[in-house]
Design an enzyme around this catalytic site. Structure first.
Site, PDB file in Angstrom:
ATOM      1  N   TYR A  40       1.206  11.044 -10.502  1.00 38.32           N
ATOM      2  CA  TYR A  40       0.727  10.018  -9.567  1.00 38.32           C
ATOM      3  C   TYR A  40       0.202   8.799 -10.345  1.00 38.32           C
ATOM      4  N   LYS A  68       1.569   4.634 -10.806  1.00 40.90           N
ATOM      5  CA  LYS A  68       0.782   3.400 -10.669  1.00 40.90           C
ATOM      6  C   LYS A  68       0.902   2.553 -11.942  1.00 40.90           C
ATOM      7  N   ASN A  77     -13.141   4.824  -5.599  1.00 44.19           N
ATOM      8  CA  ASN A  77     -13.018   5.893  -4.595  1.00 44.19           C
ATOM      9  C   ASN A  77     -13.390   5.390  -3.201  1.00 44.19           C
ATOM     10  N   SER A  92      -4.801   1.949  -9.012  1.00 44.61           N
ATOM     11  CA  SER A  92      -5.867   2.956  -8.895  1.00 44.61           C
ATOM     12  C   SER A  92      -6.657   3.057 -10.190  1.00 44.61           C
ATOM     13  N   PHE A 124       0.818  -1.215   0.000  1.00 43.00           N
ATOM     14  CA  PHE A 124       0.000   0.000   0.000  1.00 43.00           C
ATOM     15  C   PHE A 124       0.854   1.268   0.000  1.00 43.00           C
ATOM     16  N   TYR A 167      -8.278   0.357  -7.310  1.00 42.89           N
ATOM     17  CA  TYR A 167      -9.349   0.841  -6.440  1.00 42.89           C
ATOM     18  C   TYR A 167     -10.057   2.005  -7.101  1.00 42.89           C
ATOM     19  N   LYS A 218      -0.133   9.806  -2.536  1.00 45.31           N
ATOM     20  CA  LYS A 218      -1.372   9.618  -3.319  1.00 45.31           C
ATOM     21  C   LYS A 218      -2.089  10.889  -3.751  1.00 45.31           C
ATOM     22  N   ASN A 221      -8.373  17.164   0.052  1.00 47.53           N
ATOM     23  CA  ASN A 221      -8.505  17.258  -1.409  1.00 47.53           C
ATOM     24  C   ASN A 221      -9.721  16.483  -1.881  1.00 47.53           C
ATOM     25  N   ASN A 222     -10.037  15.414  -1.148  1.00 49.55           N
ATOM     26  CA  ASN A 222     -11.066  14.491  -1.625  1.00 49.55           C
ATOM     27  C   ASN A 222     -12.434  14.849  -1.058  1.00 49.55           C
ATOM     28  N   ASP A 259     -10.179  17.135 -13.768  1.00 51.92           N
ATOM     29  CA  ASP A 259     -11.261  16.220 -13.372  1.00 51.92           C
ATOM     30  C   ASP A 259     -11.990  15.660 -14.591  1.00 51.92           C
ATOM     31  N   THR A 277      -7.316   5.600 -11.456  1.00 55.20           N
ATOM     32  CA  THR A 277      -6.721   6.730 -12.167  1.00 55.20           C
ATOM     33  C   THR A 277      -5.936   6.260 -13.405  1.00 55.20           C
TER      34      THR A 277
HETATM   35  P1  NAD Z   1      -2.486   6.740   2.939  1.00 59.21           P
HETATM   36  O1  NAD Z   1      -1.625   7.906   2.624  1.00 59.21           O
HETATM   37  O2  NAD Z   1      -3.476   6.879   4.032  1.00 59.21           O
HETATM   38  O3  NAD Z   1      -1.583   5.477   3.255  1.00 59.21           O
HETATM   39  C1  NAD Z   1      -0.336   5.259   2.650  1.00 59.21           C
HETATM   40  C2  NAD Z   1       0.645   4.881   3.728  1.00 59.21           C
HETATM   41  O4  NAD Z   1       1.934   4.657   3.130  1.00 59.21           O
HETATM   42  C3  NAD Z   1       0.825   5.983   4.779  1.00 59.21           C
HETATM   43  O5  NAD Z   1       0.671   5.424   6.065  1.00 59.21           O
HETATM   44  C4  NAD Z   1       2.244   6.475   4.561  1.00 59.21           C
HETATM   45  O6  NAD Z   1       2.841   6.893   5.764  1.00 59.21           O
HETATM   46  C5  NAD Z   1       2.912   5.254   3.951  1.00 59.21           C
HETATM   47  N1  NAD Z   1       4.067   5.509   3.097  1.00 59.21           N
HETATM   48  C6  NAD Z   1       4.143   6.306   2.006  1.00 59.21           C
HETATM   49  N2  NAD Z   1       5.372   6.231   1.455  1.00 59.21           N
HETATM   50  C7  NAD Z   1       6.087   5.360   2.212  1.00 59.21           C
HETATM   51  C8  NAD Z   1       7.406   4.851   2.165  1.00 59.21           C
HETATM   52  N3  NAD Z   1       8.280   5.240   1.217  1.00 59.21           N
HETATM   53  N4  NAD Z   1       7.799   3.960   3.086  1.00 59.21           N
HETATM   54  C9  NAD Z   1       6.945   3.552   4.067  1.00 59.21           C
HETATM   55  N5  NAD Z   1       5.692   3.993   4.168  1.00 59.21           N
HETATM   56  C10 NAD Z   1       5.263   4.877   3.255  1.00 59.21           C
HETATM   57  O7  NAD Z   1      -3.191   6.298   1.592  1.00 59.21           O
HETATM   58  P2  NAD Z   1      -4.344   5.252   1.340  1.00 59.21           P
HETATM   59  O8  NAD Z   1      -5.555   5.995   0.927  1.00 59.21           O
HETATM   60  O9  NAD Z   1      -4.421   4.291   2.452  1.00 59.21           O
HETATM   61  O10 NAD Z   1      -3.777   4.547   0.034  1.00 59.21           O
HETATM   62  C11 NAD Z   1      -3.052   3.337   0.090  1.00 59.21           C
HETATM   63  C12 NAD Z   1      -2.596   2.973  -1.305  1.00 59.21           C
HETATM   64  O11 NAD Z   1      -3.730   2.869  -2.153  1.00 59.21           O
HETATM   65  C13 NAD Z   1      -1.687   4.018  -1.954  1.00 59.21           C
HETATM   66  O12 NAD Z   1      -0.697   3.345  -2.695  1.00 59.21           O
HETATM   67  C14 NAD Z   1      -2.617   4.789  -2.854  1.00 59.21           C
HETATM   68  O13 NAD Z   1      -1.939   5.336  -3.944  1.00 59.21           O
HETATM   69  C15 NAD Z   1      -3.574   3.698  -3.297  1.00 59.21           C
HETATM   70  N6  NAD Z   1      -4.887   4.200  -3.678  1.00 59.21           N
HETATM   71  C16 NAD Z   1      -5.589   5.013  -2.833  1.00 59.21           C
HETATM   72  C17 NAD Z   1      -6.828   5.521  -3.235  1.00 59.21           C
HETATM   73  C18 NAD Z   1      -7.595   6.457  -2.344  1.00 59.21           C
HETATM   74  O14 NAD Z   1      -8.463   7.169  -2.866  1.00 59.21           O
HETATM   75  N7  NAD Z   1      -7.378   6.498  -1.050  1.00 59.21           N
HETATM   76  C19 NAD Z   1      -7.364   5.147  -4.465  1.00 59.21           C
HETATM   77  C20 NAD Z   1      -6.627   4.319  -5.302  1.00 59.21           C
HETATM   78  C21 NAD Z   1      -5.389   3.847  -4.891  1.00 59.21           C
HETATM   79  C1  WQD Z   2     -14.621  13.180  -6.331  1.00 56.02           C
HETATM   80  C2  WQD Z   2     -15.607  14.111  -7.019  1.00 56.02           C
HETATM   81  C3  WQD Z   2     -14.629  16.176  -7.769  1.00 56.02           C
HETATM   82  C4  WQD Z   2     -13.694  17.697  -3.782  1.00 56.02           C
HETATM   83  C5  WQD Z   2      -8.879  11.269  -6.621  1.00 56.02           C
HETATM   84  C6  WQD Z   2      -7.654  10.855  -7.372  1.00 56.02           C
HETATM   85  C7  WQD Z   2      -7.655   9.395  -7.641  1.00 56.02           C
HETATM   86  C8  WQD Z   2      -7.963   8.565  -6.409  1.00 56.02           C
HETATM   87  C9  WQD Z   2      -9.050   9.132  -5.558  1.00 56.02           C
HETATM   88  C10 WQD Z   2      -5.953   7.512  -5.669  1.00 56.02           C
HETATM   89  C11 WQD Z   2     -15.046  14.790  -8.254  1.00 56.02           C
HETATM   90  C12 WQD Z   2     -15.648  16.440  -6.688  1.00 56.02           C
HETATM   91  C13 WQD Z   2     -14.122  16.920  -4.833  1.00 56.02           C
HETATM   92  C14 WQD Z   2     -14.372  18.919  -3.509  1.00 56.02           C
HETATM   93  C15 WQD Z   2     -15.852  18.466  -5.334  1.00 56.02           C
HETATM   94  N1  WQD Z   2      -6.880   8.391  -5.542  1.00 56.02           N
HETATM   95  N2  WQD Z   2     -15.177  17.299  -5.593  1.00 56.02           N
HETATM   96  N3  WQD Z   2     -15.433  19.267  -4.303  1.00 56.02           N
HETATM   97  O1  WQD Z   2     -10.969  13.108  -8.168  1.00 56.02           O
HETATM   98  O2  WQD Z   2     -12.232  10.931  -8.286  1.00 56.02           O
HETATM   99  O3  WQD Z   2     -10.005  10.929  -7.411  1.00 56.02           O
HETATM  100  O4  WQD Z   2      -8.918  10.532  -5.391  1.00 56.02           O
HETATM  101  O5  WQD Z   2      -5.648   6.774  -6.526  1.00 56.02           O
HETATM  102  O6  WQD Z   2      -6.436   9.090  -8.171  1.00 56.02           O
HETATM  103  O7  WQD Z   2      -7.622  11.559  -8.583  1.00 56.02           O
HETATM  104  O8  WQD Z   2     -11.780  11.949  -6.052  1.00 56.02           O
HETATM  105  O9  WQD Z   2     -12.742  12.731  -3.939  1.00 56.02           O
HETATM  106  O10 WQD Z   2     -11.120  14.231  -5.170  1.00 56.02           O
HETATM  107  O11 WQD Z   2     -13.400  13.870  -6.110  1.00 56.02           O
HETATM  108  O12 WQD Z   2     -16.808  18.840  -6.007  1.00 56.02           O
HETATM  109  O13 WQD Z   2     -13.998  19.687  -2.593  1.00 56.02           O
HETATM  110  O14 WQD Z   2     -15.909  15.179  -6.110  1.00 56.02           O
HETATM  111  O15 WQD Z   2     -14.688  17.158  -8.750  1.00 56.02           O
HETATM  112  O16 WQD Z   2     -16.103  14.912  -9.174  1.00 56.02           O
HETATM  113  P1  WQD Z   2     -11.276  11.796  -7.581  1.00 56.02           P
HETATM  114  P2  WQD Z   2     -12.201  13.223  -5.232  1.00 56.02           P
END
Ligand code: NAD
Ligand code: WQD
Length: 335
Positions: free
Chosen positions: A148, A152, A178, A124, A80, A176, A84, A197-198, A292, A126
């Site tokens: 980013y 991936k 969202n 992701s 993981f 994954y 991100k 951001n999300n 977006d 993405t």
């Molecule tokens: P998160 O930031 O909460 O968790 C990532 C963890 O990795 C953190 O605890 C961070 O401290 C650790 N980390 C980062 N770089 C590191 C390194 N070099 N060595 C050791 N630890 C490190 O993020 P998350 O939402 O739990 O996401 C987990 C994974 O899933 C990520 O790879 C992310 O890109 C991917 N992902 C997340 C989402 C999302 O929307 N949350 C969606 C798609 C994919």
């Molecule tokens: C969702 C929707 C925004 C915030 C991002 C990364 C993606 C993945 C998940 C890791 C969109 C809208 C958002 C706000 C809004 N992460 N929005 N006001 O953009 O689908 O994906 O996070 O892999 O890589 O790109 O998720 O939660 O940012 O946005 O209107 O303040 O909400 O425009 O339509 P997104 P998000």
């Protein structure tokens, strides 16, 4: 199984650790806490009443990885760890390529050296860029639009090539959609640093009054109501998806979308949150956020067919659980 979980202190990692421990696995976490807190590991202990080993190491440190592999007989790895934030990756591409790609390279290298052949990777949605929805795993090539996403796609290619030359290497690339929501205990969830951001963490902070109102980024997309459509998935369903991927892992490379297959617009999510929790979310429509896309949702047939996995929680349950955690955050921080 002994499972090394990199990034196991983070949002998705910590929920997955809970499920792994509850299924009887032994879990070893490696995390440098750059985006999480050590206390999340204590919360896993509290929820599961089980022990979990934690190493505060950087996964780009090969020596530190070696130490873990020498100390434990690892059977499987779930990777993981990664940075991100899409916007940040545009500003700091080197940090993103280094952290996300080098960690994957070194982890794979150390796995091969120690004959650890079972590897689950956090990819992701993405990587699909602006393709036509629903996104299906066979879409190729991957038209990523930011560093980013490129980290991936690159990590996916690296792992695919390694599997090609090492026939016993078994890799699952999990894309994954969202993830939102939190564990039902309210003890763990998503707690981003600074202004979120999300969408969901922004909504919960507006609900709490920490932020004044939600900015809805655009209402002129070609979608049901003009706002962006996403496939929100409960983080506990996602965690279960990892167990299903582990249980069904066979040699070669396997790609799975982990989503619900349902699209929800920003306005629909606001409405569901208000209904589920009885809290109003003031919002204002503003310009689109650069980069977006209109719609992102998964074709989930492959995961259902091959892993026997489907997401079970609906949007209201996701909203309810996200809000329960947000309401607890301050209390959890002082403990
Ligand atoms: P998160 O930031 O909460 O968790 C990532 C963890 O990795 C953190 O605890 C961070 O401290 C650790 N980390 C980062 N770089 C590191 C390194 N070099 N060595 C050791 N630890 C490190 O993020 P998350 O939402 O739990 O996401 C987990 C994974 O899933 C990520 O790879 C992310 O890109 C991917 N992902 C997340 C989402 C999302 O929307 N949350 C969606 C798609 C994919
Ligand atoms: C969702 C929707 C925004 C915030 C991002 C990364 C993606 C993945 C998940 C890791 C969109 C809208 C958002 C706000 C809004 N992460 N929005 N006001 O953009 O689908 O994906 O996070 O892999 O890589 O790109 O998720 O939660 O940012 O946005 O209107 O303040 O909400 O425009 O339509 P997104 P998000």
């Amino acid at each position: 199984m002994n499972i090394l979980v990199t990034g196991g202190a983070g949002y998705i990692g910590v929920h997955t650790c809970v499920v792994l421990l509850e299924k009887g696995h032994t879990v070893i976490v490696a995390d440098n806490l750059c985006n999480s807190k050590a206390d999340s590991i204590n919360k896993v202990r509290q929820i599961t009443r089980k022990e979990i080993t934690f190493y505060n190491i950087d996964v780009t440190d090969e020596q530190a990885l070696e130490t873990i592999f020498l100390q434990h007989k690892i059977d499987s790895v779930i990777h993981f760890a990664g940075l991100k934030a899409v916007g940040e990756s545009v500003k700091l591409p080197l940090d993103y390529y280094f952290n996300n790609v080098v960690s994957t390279l070194l982890l794979a290298k150390v796995c091969l050296k120690h004959q650890v052949n079972r590897f689950i990777f956090s990819s992701s949605a993405t990587v699909y860029g602006n393709n036509t929805v629903p996104f299906v795993e066979t879409l190729d090539p991957l038209p990523t639009t930011n560093p980013y996403g490129e980290t991936k796609a690159m990590s996916e290619r690296v792992l695919t090539d390694i599997a090609r030359t090492n026939p016993s290497f078994s890799v699952s690339l999990l894309r994954y959609f969202n993830p939102i929501g939190a564990h039902q205990s309210g003890l763990i969830g998503e707690d981003p640093n600074g202004i979120p951001n999300n969408l969901m963490p922004y909504i919960t902070q507006v609900a709490k009054g920490k932020l004044e109102k939600l900015m809805v980024f655009g209402n002129d997309f070609f979608t049901v109501d003009g706002t962006g459509v996403r496939d929100y998935i409960h983080v506990m369903d996602l965690a279960e998806g990892h167990v299903a991927a582990l249980d069904n892992l066979t040699e070669g490379v396997h790609i799975y979308n982990l989503g619900t297959g349902q699209g929800t617009s920003v306005l629909q999510l606001i409405e569901a949150f208000e209904e589920a929790n009885g809290v109003g979310i003031p919002y204002e429509i503003v310009d689109r956020r650069p980069g977006d896309i209109a719609s992102s949702y998964a074709n989930v047939l492959k995961a259902k067919r091959e892993l026997g996995w489907i997401a079970k929680h609906n949007i209201k349950a996701m909203c309810r659980d996200a809000w329960r955690f947000e309401k607890n955050i301050e209390q959890l921080r002082v403990r």
